[in-house]
Design a protein around this motif. Structure first.
Motif, PDB file in Angstrom:
ATOM      1  N   VAL A 191       0.843  -1.201   0.000  1.00  0.00           N
ATOM      2  CA  VAL A 191       0.000   0.000   0.000  1.00  0.00           C
ATOM      3  C   VAL A 191       0.880   1.253   0.000  1.00  0.00           C
ATOM      4  O   VAL A 191       0.601   2.235  -0.700  1.00  0.00           O
ATOM      5  N   LEU A 192       2.002   1.209   0.731  1.00  0.00           N
ATOM      6  CA  LEU A 192       2.924   2.338   0.751  1.00  0.00           C
ATOM      7  C   LEU A 192       3.505   2.573  -0.646  1.00  0.00           C
ATOM      8  O   LEU A 192       3.581   3.702  -1.128  1.00  0.00           O
ATOM      9  N   TYR A 193       3.890   1.459  -1.312  1.00  0.00           N
ATOM     10  CA  TYR A 193       4.420   1.552  -2.669  1.00  0.00           C
ATOM     11  C   TYR A 193       3.394   2.194  -3.587  1.00  0.00           C
ATOM     12  O   TYR A 193       3.697   3.082  -4.373  1.00  0.00           O
ATOM     13  N   LEU A 221       3.155   5.904  -2.809  1.00  0.00           N
ATOM     14  CA  LEU A 221       4.340   6.641  -3.264  1.00  0.00           C
ATOM     15  C   LEU A 221       4.346   6.776  -4.781  1.00  0.00           C
ATOM     16  O   LEU A 221       4.752   7.809  -5.318  1.00  0.00           O
ATOM     17  N   LEU A 222       3.878   5.732  -5.477  1.00  0.00           N
ATOM     18  CA  LEU A 222       3.856   5.810  -6.934  1.00  0.00           C
ATOM     19  C   LEU A 222       2.846   6.858  -7.404  1.00  0.00           C
ATOM     20  O   LEU A 222       3.102   7.582  -8.368  1.00  0.00           O
ATOM     21  N   GLY A 223       1.706   6.945  -6.703  1.00  0.00           N
ATOM     22  CA  GLY A 223       0.736   7.988  -7.027  1.00  0.00           C
ATOM     23  C   GLY A 223       1.342   9.369  -6.845  1.00  0.00           C
ATOM     24  O   GLY A 223       1.182  10.258  -7.683  1.00  0.00           O
ATOM     25  N   LEU A 224       2.089   9.536  -5.748  1.00  0.00           N
ATOM     26  CA  LEU A 224       2.732  10.826  -5.483  1.00  0.00           C
ATOM     27  C   LEU A 224       3.847  11.115  -6.486  1.00  0.00           C
ATOM     28  O   LEU A 224       4.090  12.271  -6.859  1.00  0.00           O
ATOM     29  N   VAL A 244      13.185  -0.111  -7.064  1.00  0.00           N
ATOM     30  CA  VAL A 244      13.617  -0.239  -5.678  1.00  0.00           C
ATOM     31  C   VAL A 244      12.397  -0.387  -4.771  1.00  0.00           C
ATOM     32  O   VAL A 244      12.399  -1.168  -3.811  1.00  0.00           O
ATOM     33  N   GLY A 245      11.321   0.328  -5.096  1.00  0.00           N
ATOM     34  CA  GLY A 245      10.132   0.276  -4.255  1.00  0.00           C
ATOM     35  C   GLY A 245       9.511  -1.108  -4.204  1.00  0.00           C
ATOM     36  O   GLY A 245       8.989  -1.533  -3.178  1.00  0.00           O
ATOM     37  N   ALA A 246       9.595  -1.829  -5.327  1.00  0.00           N
ATOM     38  CA  ALA A 246       8.986  -3.155  -5.374  1.00  0.00           C
ATOM     39  C   ALA A 246       9.665  -4.111  -4.396  1.00  0.00           C
ATOM     40  O   ALA A 246       9.064  -5.095  -3.966  1.00  0.00           O
ATOM     41  N   HIS A 247      10.917  -3.821  -4.033  1.00  0.00           N
ATOM     42  CA  HIS A 247      11.612  -4.677  -3.067  1.00  0.00           C
ATOM     43  C   HIS A 247      10.931  -4.666  -1.706  1.00  0.00           C
ATOM     44  O   HIS A 247      11.198  -5.521  -0.876  1.00  0.00           O
ATOM     45  N   MET A 248      10.096  -3.659  -1.475  1.00  0.00           N
ATOM     46  CA  MET A 248       9.433  -3.573  -0.178  1.00  0.00           C
ATOM     47  C   MET A 248       8.499  -4.758   0.042  1.00  0.00           C
ATOM     48  O   MET A 248       8.319  -5.211   1.155  1.00  0.00           O
ATOM     49  N   ALA A 294      14.796  -0.330   0.852  1.00  0.00           N
ATOM     50  CA  ALA A 294      14.038  -0.064  -0.374  1.00  0.00           C
ATOM     51  C   ALA A 294      13.002   1.021  -0.134  1.00  0.00           C
ATOM     52  O   ALA A 294      12.876   1.968  -0.922  1.00  0.00           O
ATOM     53  N   GLY A 295      12.277   0.893   0.981  1.00  0.00           N
ATOM     54  CA  GLY A 295      11.254   1.888   1.295  1.00  0.00           C
ATOM     55  C   GLY A 295      11.866   3.267   1.476  1.00  0.00           C
ATOM     56  O   GLY A 295      11.332   4.267   0.973  1.00  0.00           O
ATOM     57  N   LEU A 296      13.011   3.303   2.160  1.00  0.00           N
ATOM     58  CA  LEU A 296      13.648   4.603   2.403  1.00  0.00           C
ATOM     59  C   LEU A 296      14.123   5.224   1.095  1.00  0.00           C
ATOM     60  O   LEU A 296      13.941   6.427   0.860  1.00  0.00           O
ATOM     61  N   VAL A 297      14.731   4.386   0.222  1.00  0.00           N
ATOM     62  CA  VAL A 297      15.244   4.926  -1.049  1.00  0.00           C
ATOM     63  C   VAL A 297      14.084   5.473  -1.890  1.00  0.00           C
ATOM     64  O   VAL A 297      14.164   6.585  -2.419  1.00  0.00           O
ATOM     65  N   MET A 298      12.981   4.717  -1.968  1.00  0.00           N
ATOM     66  CA  MET A 298      11.865   5.190  -2.782  1.00  0.00           C
ATOM     67  C   MET A 298      11.256   6.456  -2.179  1.00  0.00           C
ATOM     68  O   MET A 298      10.930   7.400  -2.914  1.00  0.00           O
ATOM     69  N   THR A 299      11.121   6.474  -0.856  1.00  0.00           N
ATOM     70  CA  THR A 299      10.581   7.677  -0.209  1.00  0.00           C
ATOM     71  C   THR A 299      11.482   8.874  -0.495  1.00  0.00           C
ATOM     72  O   THR A 299      10.997   9.983  -0.761  1.00  0.00           O
ATOM     73  N   ALA A 300      12.810   8.650  -0.477  1.00  0.00           N
ATOM     74  CA  ALA A 300      13.733   9.741  -0.764  1.00  0.00           C
ATOM     75  C   ALA A 300      13.536  10.266  -2.182  1.00  0.00           C
ATOM     76  O   ALA A 300      13.514  11.476  -2.413  1.00  0.00           O
TER      77      ALA A 300
END
Lengths: 250, 257
Positions: free
Chosen positions: A152-154, A157-160, A206-210, A226-232
């Motif tokens: 759900v976070l992925y 983040l993709l929407g954003l 990278v996000g998919a690794h979450m 992965a989550g941190l890198v995608m959020t960054a």
């Protein structure tokens, strides 16, 4: 701020294209899970799937299209000319007249979008995983709640990500093209990982690794990293987009 | 002191006047396409991305990705008429017969797209089913792909055949692939004419060609022959294009502009 978010929510949900995004996102992944079931069962039997717990999560990928559409139209609707009689007028003019503080406006927009996209992601993920479990039974281990939340976070983040790129380009077409090309069956980012291992750090890969465990990429990235890198990535893009939106003529 | 300049005799016809009505319609449509800034930008971006992907030496066909540029090109070519000022009203005032207008639009788009598609396919420099080396490579790749159950290998196989192709084969292949890109562009213009909204039509065209078609190919082998596959022109690709264009033309004919 609450009333701003409320206004942005109502604007977003009043768009016909946003409803297309909502429905596509909700329906596509469960439909693919059903369509995919025979092939997936064979693949598991043949040992082609590295980690059977990935099964339902893999099907989620196609529903991300809905999140992207939502992210794109939330911004592009502001920049589309409003009508035939007033070719120069755009909704953004009215929006800024009502909410002149641009950073606050963007924050409200981002919150409204995140709420809608996260709700969509949660419903889709639960539906898809429940269907997968029904169809495969014991073949697939029950999904861990942490991975569902990561998915759900992925999704959010993709929407954003789509939202911030559209805000930079001020044009929905470019974002839509870039993101759809990148979410194809053989995605561009995935192919780039074959050229350079650094491509594994592109936001979508990278996000998919979450939430996916058996990804075929050269670098193993732990879910939290992965989550941190995608959020960054997303935070950086939003920062640049906010800065330009603040500075540029609307 | 007034120098009398001989006026052009009314009977003398200018170059445009001498053309038939159909020819003038075609020229007008081509003129519109050539002067649209959004189309110019789309093409230049597509070309630049093709060049970039060629430089990074991506596995598989570049055109699978850059066809997106042509799909958008087709959508914009049709949907710009329905943008802000609703140019379509002026167009219909000048050319009221809608079916001939739709046909002219398709022809003009084909003529404008052909050199652009050739330029992009030559830049991508990919071989195709023509030429023995390429064919062998494609076949070997397709077999490997079928065994592994994935399309990447098949495309890599087509790429492996590249070495065998001589220069004229490359040109041959470019023309072949350009055929696919032209068909895709025309189909997308059908979507643009039907939906009359650029973002919506682009979403539909891109999803159909980049997501649904490849997914359906992989999952439902029974209908495989009825789906277009980049970058090979096929009967299926032509049927899709014809269907999109005829549905759009019929809607254009019956609907209020």
């Amino acid at each position: 701020m609450v009333s701003l978010v409320h206004a942005e929510l109502r604007k977003l949900l009043g768009l016909p294209t946003a409803w297309i995004g909502l429905v596509v996102g909700l329906v596509a992944a469960p439909a693919l899970a059903v369509l995919n079931a025979p092939a997936a069962r064979r693949a598991v039997a043949d040992g082609l799937i590295r980690d059977p717990s990935d099964l339902g999560f893999q099907d989620l990928g196609i529903g991300l299209l809905g999140a992207m559409i939502l992210g794109v139209v939330a911004v592009s609707s502001e920049f589309t000319p409003t009508g035939d009689d007033t070719p120069g007028a755009r909704q953004l003019t009215a929006t800024l007249l009502a909410a002149p503080r641009r950073t606050r406006l963007l924050a409200a927009k981002a919150i409204a979008l995140s709420l809608v996209v996260a709700a969509q992601g949660l419903v889709t993920a639960v539906a898809t995983l429940a269907l997968t479990e029904r169809m495969h039974g014991a073949l697939v281990p029950p999904p861990q709640p942490g991975r569902v939340l990561a998915a759900v976070l992925y999704w959010t983040l993709l929407g954003l990500l789509a939202w911030s790129i559209t805000l930079l380009a001020r044009n929905g077409m470019i974002t839509l093209a870039v993101l759809i090309v990148n979410s194809t069956v053989v995605s561009l980012s995935y192919l780039l990982t074959k050229v350079t291992p650094w491509a594994a750090y592109l936001p979508d890969i990278v996000g998919a690794h979450m939430f996916l465990r058996g990804m075929d990429v050269p670098v193993e990235i732990p879910p939290v990293t992965a989550g941190l890198v995608m959020t960054a990535w997303v935070a950086a893009l939003i920062a640049v987009a906010t800065l330009t939106f603040h500075r540029r003529d609307a | 002191m007034t120098a009398t300049r001989p006026l052009p005799t009314p009977t003398r016809m200018t170059a445009t006047n001498r053309l038939s009505a159909a020819g003038r319609m075609l020229l007008a449509e081509i003129n519109k396409l050539l002067t649209l800034p959004s189309l110019r930008t789309t093409f230049l971006l597509t070309w630049a991305v093709t060049l970039l992907l060629r430089l990074v030496d991506l596995p598989g066909s570049i055109l699978v990705h850059t066809q997106a540029g042509f799909l958008i090109f087709g959508v914009l070519a049709a949907s710009h008429e329905h943008d802000r000022g609703s140019q379509i009203n002026s167009t219909l005032l000048a050319m009221p017969r809608r079916l001939p207008l739709a046909a002219t639009k398709a022809l003009a788009l084909t003529l404008v797209t052909t050199p652009l598609a050739l330029l992009v396919t030559l830049t991508a420099a990919e071989p195709t089913g023509s030429g023995p080396g390429a064919q062998a490579g494609a076949q070997a790749g397709a077999q490997a792909g079928a065994q592994a159950g994935a399309g990447i290998e098949a495309q890599a196989g087509i790429g492996a055949g590249a070495g065998a192709g001589a220069f004229h084969l490359a040109v041959d292949g470019a023309a072949h692939n350009a055929g696919y890109l032209i068909l895709a562009t025309l189909a997308a213009s059908g979507a643009g004419m039907l939906l009359r909204n650029d973002v919506g039509a682009a979403g539909v065209a891109l999803t159909a060609y980049l997501l649904v078609a490849p997914l359906a190919r992989a999952r439902l082998p029974a209908i495989e022959t009825w789906l277009p596959e980049a970058p090979q022109p096929s009967l299926a690709a032509a049927v899709w294009t014809l269907t999109a264009l005829s549905v759009a033309a019929a809607a254009f004919h019956h609907r209020d502009a």
